[in-house]
Scaffold this motif. Structure first.
Motif, PDB file in Angstrom:
ATOM      1  N   SER A  96       0.870  -1.172   0.000  1.00  0.00           N
ATOM      2  CA  SER A  96       0.000   0.000   0.000  1.00  0.00           C
ATOM      3  C   SER A  96       0.906   1.220   0.000  1.00  0.00           C
ATOM      4  CB  SER A  96      -0.897  -0.011   1.244  1.00  0.00           C
ATOM      5  OG  SER A  96      -1.632   1.181   1.370  1.00  0.00           O
ATOM      6  N   SER A  97       0.356   2.375  -0.276  1.00  0.00           N
ATOM      7  CA  SER A  97       1.191   3.569  -0.367  1.00  0.00           C
ATOM      8  C   SER A  97       1.381   4.262   0.974  1.00  0.00           C
ATOM      9  CB  SER A  97       0.582   4.567  -1.366  1.00  0.00           C
ATOM     10  OG  SER A  97      -0.707   4.980  -0.926  1.00  0.00           O
ATOM     11  N   TYR A  98       0.702   3.766   2.028  1.00  0.00           N
ATOM     12  CA  TYR A  98       0.773   4.477   3.305  1.00  0.00           C
ATOM     13  C   TYR A  98       0.378   3.572   4.472  1.00  0.00           C
ATOM     14  CZ  TYR A  98      -4.352   4.557   3.283  1.00  0.00           C
ATOM     15  OH  TYR A  98      -5.675   4.175   3.282  1.00  0.00           O
ATOM     16  N   TYR A  99       0.777   4.000   5.668  1.00  0.00           N
ATOM     17  CA  TYR A  99       0.274   3.447   6.923  1.00  0.00           C
ATOM     18  C   TYR A  99      -0.597   4.506   7.601  1.00  0.00           C
ATOM     19  CZ  TYR A  99       3.112  -0.786   7.054  1.00  0.00           C
ATOM     20  OH  TYR A  99       3.652  -2.023   6.784  1.00  0.00           O
ATOM     21  N   ASP A 100      -1.623   4.044   8.265  1.00  0.00           N
ATOM     22  CA  ASP A 100      -2.476   4.974   8.998  1.00  0.00           C
ATOM     23  C   ASP A 100      -1.779   5.487  10.253  1.00  0.00           C
ATOM     24  OD1 ASP A 100      -5.321   4.680   7.616  1.00  0.00           O
ATOM     25  OD2 ASP A 100      -4.379   2.712   7.715  1.00  0.00           O
ATOM     26  N   LEU A 101      -0.941   4.645  10.854  1.00  0.00           N
ATOM     27  CA  LEU A 101      -0.224   5.015  12.067  1.00  0.00           C
ATOM     28  C   LEU A 101       1.123   4.310  12.068  1.00  0.00           C
ATOM     29  CD1 LEU A 101      -0.256   6.349  14.948  1.00  0.00           C
ATOM     30  CD2 LEU A 101      -1.282   4.215  15.770  1.00  0.00           C
ATOM     31  N   TYR A 102       2.154   5.038  12.421  1.00  0.00           N
ATOM     32  CA  TYR A 102       3.489   4.438  12.505  1.00  0.00           C
ATOM     33  C   TYR A 102       4.124   4.936  13.796  1.00  0.00           C
ATOM     34  CZ  TYR A 102       7.316   1.923  10.208  1.00  0.00           C
ATOM     35  OH  TYR A 102       8.278   1.002   9.867  1.00  0.00           O
ATOM     36  N   LEU A 103       4.710   4.015  14.556  1.00  0.00           N
ATOM     37  CA  LEU A 103       5.226   4.317  15.885  1.00  0.00           C
ATOM     38  C   LEU A 103       6.717   4.039  15.988  1.00  0.00           C
ATOM     39  CD1 LEU A 103       2.531   2.346  17.971  1.00  0.00           C
ATOM     40  CD2 LEU A 103       2.332   4.661  17.048  1.00  0.00           C
ATOM     41  N   THR A 104       7.382   4.759  16.882  1.00  0.00           N
ATOM     42  CA  THR A 104       8.668   4.301  17.371  1.00  0.00           C
ATOM     43  C   THR A 104       8.363   3.194  18.377  1.00  0.00           C
ATOM     44  OG1 THR A 104       8.593   6.119  18.984  1.00  0.00           O
ATOM     45  CG2 THR A 104       9.939   6.448  17.020  1.00  0.00           C
ATOM     46  N   HIS A 105       9.028   2.054  18.258  1.00  0.00           N
ATOM     47  CA  HIS A 105       8.604   0.842  18.966  1.00  0.00           C
ATOM     48  C   HIS A 105       8.889   0.882  20.460  1.00  0.00           C
ATOM     49  CE1 HIS A 105       7.814  -3.697  18.235  1.00  0.00           C
ATOM     50  NE2 HIS A 105       7.479  -3.365  19.459  1.00  0.00           N
ATOM     51  N   SER A 106       9.930   1.595  20.870  1.00  0.00           N
ATOM     52  CA  SER A 106      10.228   1.678  22.296  1.00  0.00           C
ATOM     53  C   SER A 106      11.092   2.895  22.554  1.00  0.00           C
ATOM     54  CB  SER A 106      10.961   0.418  22.776  1.00  0.00           C
ATOM     55  OG  SER A 106      12.347   0.507  22.496  1.00  0.00           O
ATOM     56  N   ALA A 107      11.323   3.164  23.834  1.00  0.00           N
ATOM     57  CA  ALA A 107      12.171   4.285  24.228  1.00  0.00           C
ATOM     58  C   ALA A 107      13.644   3.892  24.320  1.00  0.00           C
ATOM     59  CB  ALA A 107      11.692   4.849  25.559  1.00  0.00           C
ATOM     60  N   ILE A 108      13.974   2.671  23.984  1.00  0.00           N
ATOM     61  CA  ILE A 108      15.362   2.209  24.041  1.00  0.00           C
ATOM     62  C   ILE A 108      16.213   2.951  22.998  1.00  0.00           C
ATOM     63  CG2 ILE A 108      16.862   0.201  23.646  1.00  0.00           C
ATOM     64  CD1 ILE A 108      14.590  -1.548  24.725  1.00  0.00           C
ATOM     65  N   GLY A 109      17.422   3.303  23.376  1.00  0.00           N
ATOM     66  CA  GLY A 109      18.346   3.901  22.411  1.00  0.00           C
ATOM     67  C   GLY A 109      18.897   5.250  22.802  1.00  0.00           C
TER      68      GLY A 109
END
Length: 271
Positions: A96-109
């Motif tokens: 598909s050309s897009y995601y409805d929602l995209y997240l950073t998976h965790s606060a690690i880093g």
């Protein structure tokens, strides 16, 4: 069964989704869920099933624009370029050309890495690959980094959340800042032997899983129950049109054990 909540950016999101963690061959589960009323699929790059999500959505018979699909970038890719490359790959995987929602998976880093990844997602949103940007496994201090950097605030924070681990400080912060809280592991990974859950399942003639999902909904969360079994996928969605009484909600609320009640990695307090 479709109910929705309006995000701070004006987009709408279903109040219930199918989680696909540890289900690499999830195409059939996604298809079954969508054909039985689900309108949200919660995935991640770490799950290694973005292609399967796309196949399931494509085979469902429901239009792509009527389905809300989420993925997440894992902390191993938390540089600007690494996150942008991951996002482009995710979009290709989905078909598909897009995601409805995209997240950073965790606060690690660390702070710098988190902000670099988040900035890349915002640029991905500006280019049309994402409609909404959020975070996962973030505490208030991690979200405040975003505010202090002058960046657009996340619309969602996805955390482990169920009666035994209610994340009260995070929920209070997100509510105050108009950030929707998504609840992963809302079924406590099937640990249904608690006497309160059993009592209420009997009282309401519902499955224990339905009691847990209903509790989450009534608390204003967006639960993401996970299953690969068609009958359980369907059962987990039969949580609308009835309510848990206030006194019984209080019994479930009283089960909170704070951080000690977590059953997953729950990295909300990392530096």
């Amino acid at each position: 069964m479709v109910e929705t909540v309006t995000l701070s950016n004006g987009h709408t999101m279903p109040t219930l989704g199918l989680g696909v963690y540890m289900n690499e061959e999830c195409a059939e589960a996604c298809k079954v869920a969508i054909q039985n009323g689900y309108r949200m699929i919660d995935g991640a790059r770490y799950y290694e099933n973005e292609v399967q999500v796309g196949v399931g959505v494509g085979n469902s018979g429901v239009k792509r624009e009527d389905i809300f699909i989420t993925s997440k970038v894992f902390h191993a890719d938390y540089t600007y370029d690494g996150t942008m490359a991951a996002l482009k790959d995710s979009v290709a995987n989905l078909g598909s050309s897009y995601y409805d929602l995209y997240l950073t998976h965790s606060a690690i880093g660390g702070k710098d890495a988190r902000l670099a990844a988040y900035k890349a997602l915002l640029d991905g949103k500006a280019s049309g690959m994402i409609k909404s940007v959020g975070v996962s496994n973030y505490s208030a201090k991690h979200i405040e980094e975003i505010r202090e950097a002058g960046l657009e605030m996340p619309v969602v924070n996805q955390v482990e959340l169920h009666p035994f681990c209610q994340q009260k400080p995070i929920v209070e912060y997100c509510t105050k800042n108009n950030i929707i809280v998504q609840a992963y592991s809302p079924l406590v990974r099937g640990a249904f032997d608690n006497p309160v859950i059993q009592e209420l399942a009997t009282k309401y003639s519902k499955a224990p899983a339905q009691i847990l999902v209903r509790w989450s909904l009534q608390r204003g969360f967006v639960p993401l129950p996970k299953s690969s079994q068609p009958e359980r996928i369907i059962s987990n969605s039969q949580v609308f049109g009835w309510n848990i009484e206030p006194a019984d909600m209080a019994k479930l609320d009283a089960l909170d054990r704070g951080k000690e009640g977590a059953i997953t990695w729950n990295p909300v307090d990392v530096d």
